[in-house]
Design a protein around this motif. Structure first.
Motif, mmCIF file in Angstrom:
data_model
loop_
_atom_site.group_PDB
_atom_site.id
_atom_site.type_symbol
_atom_site.label_atom_id
_atom_site.label_comp_id
_atom_site.label_asym_id
_atom_site.label_seq_id
_atom_site.Cartn_x
_atom_site.Cartn_y
_atom_site.Cartn_z
ATOM 1 N N GLU A 26 0.751 -1.320 0.162
ATOM 2 C CA GLU A 26 0.191 -0.090 0.806
ATOM 3 C C GLU A 26 0.749 1.071 -0.017
ATOM 4 O O GLU A 26 0.125 1.708 -0.639
ATOM 5 N N ASN A 27 1.820 0.882 0.630
ATOM 6 C CA ASN A 27 2.695 2.213 0.710
ATOM 7 C C ASN A 27 3.445 2.702 -0.983
ATOM 8 O O ASN A 27 3.241 4.272 -1.135
ATOM 9 N N ARG A 42 2.265 1.922 -3.581
ATOM 10 C CA ARG A 42 1.086 2.503 -4.642
ATOM 11 C C ARG A 42 0.773 3.943 -4.223
ATOM 12 O O ARG A 42 1.135 4.642 -4.852
ATOM 13 N N THR A 43 0.886 3.603 -3.041
ATOM 14 C CA THR A 43 0.492 5.768 -2.458
ATOM 15 C C THR A 43 1.699 6.820 -2.736
ATOM 16 O O THR A 43 1.327 7.717 -3.444
ATOM 17 N N SER A 44 2.722 6.328 -2.711
ATOM 18 C CA SER A 44 4.201 6.827 -2.610
ATOM 19 C C SER A 44 4.066 7.094 -4.717
ATOM 20 O O SER A 44 4.144 8.599 -4.752
ATOM 21 N N GLU A 77 1.760 6.761 -6.348
ATOM 22 C CA GLU A 77 0.387 7.512 -7.300
ATOM 23 C C GLU A 77 0.545 8.958 -6.813
ATOM 24 O O GLU A 77 0.499 9.888 -7.192
ATOM 25 N N LEU A 78 1.037 9.225 -5.642
ATOM 26 C CA LEU A 78 1.173 10.514 -5.580
ATOM 27 C C LEU A 78 2.106 11.586 -6.088
ATOM 28 O O LEU A 78 2.251 12.853 -6.660
ATOM 29 N N CYS A 95 4.096 2.117 -12.498
ATOM 30 C CA CYS A 95 3.570 1.733 -11.071
ATOM 31 C C CYS A 95 1.939 0.692 -10.973
ATOM 32 O O CYS A 95 2.930 0.175 -9.769
#
Length: 248
Positions: free
Chosen positions: A122-123, A125-127, A129-130, A222
């Protein structure tokens, strides 16, 4: 070099020149320094007023994209991701450490480093995508600057036309000055509309197209890295990423 951009610009200029010449006009009649200063200087000044210095400089730096756009090969990218997935499956994520050092694209390099460092799914993907969203927004704001120039330019061209007519009306008894004022009026309008539709708006749309291509490529990267982190097999990853070939 983007040959299509070069050809498009040349065709636009030649079409105007040939059409004007066929009607008996002379190219020198289209060059009027006062009109150019009013329209171009006024447009640039208005854009500087509405923009931050960082965004204005970035917009100028993206002009090189019009003729030398960054290239992103979807097919090659998918092949590389499958290679990374195979290597990670056989030797673990640490086997990708040297690969990350060889990657030039900072986004892909960051993703690989997060993978090597064992970031949670999750980290990861989040990083990514941000980063992707901020990069996209930063570049689209530069495209918006050129679009705004396309909006200001015709209006400032009308302003130049009015100024030229004021100058002409104040010299009704002097035919030379009267003609110069009228010329400035009409040519300022041509500059305003011409710069907007032949330069500023096409540049804005070109930058948007390139940013869209970059975004799609990085979304593919990603998705591929997240799939690798999720432990999916290379064949399944390839099937998932194959849809990105349609947006090449």
């Amino acid at each position: 070099m983007d040959k299509l951009s070069v050809a498009g610009l040349l065709i636009a200029i030649l079409a105007i020149y040939v059409g004007f010449s066929l009607d008996g006009g002379h190219l020198s009649a289209l060059f009027e320094l006062p009109a150019f200063i009013i329209v171009f200087g006024g447009t640039v000044g208005a854009i500087m007023l509405q923009s931050s210095i960082v965004q204005f400089r970035h917009a100028l730096s993206l002009l090189s994209w019009i003729f030398y756009p960054p290239r992103y090969d979807m097919e090659r990218g998918i092949t590389e991701i499958i290679t990374w997935a195979t290597k990670a499956r056989e030797s673990g994520y640490l086997a990708l450490e040297d690969t990350a050092l060889e990657i030039e694209d900072t986004f892909t390099q960051k993703g690989l480093n997060l993978l090597v460092d064992g970031a949670e799914l999750e980290n990861l993907r989040t990083s990514l995508e941000l980063d992707l969203e901020l990069y996209r927004e930063h570049n689209l704001r530069s495209a918006n600057i050129y679009e705004a120039m396309g909006g200001y330019s015709p209006t400032i061209g009308i302003l130049g036309a009015v100024l030229g007519l004021i100058h002409a009306m104040s010299n009704l008894t002097d035919p030379a000055l009267l003609g110069q004022g009228i010329a400035t009026a009409f040519i300022a309008t041509i500059y305003g509309v011409g710069f907007a539709n032949l330069l500023y708006l096409p540049v804005a749309n070109k930058i948007r197209t390139i940013v869209h291509q970059q975004t799609m490529y990085r979304e593919m990267v990603c998705e591929g890295l997240v799939s690798i982190a999720n432990g999916e097999n290379p064949h399944a990853i390839e099937n998932k990423l194959s849809a990105f070939r349609l947006v090449q």
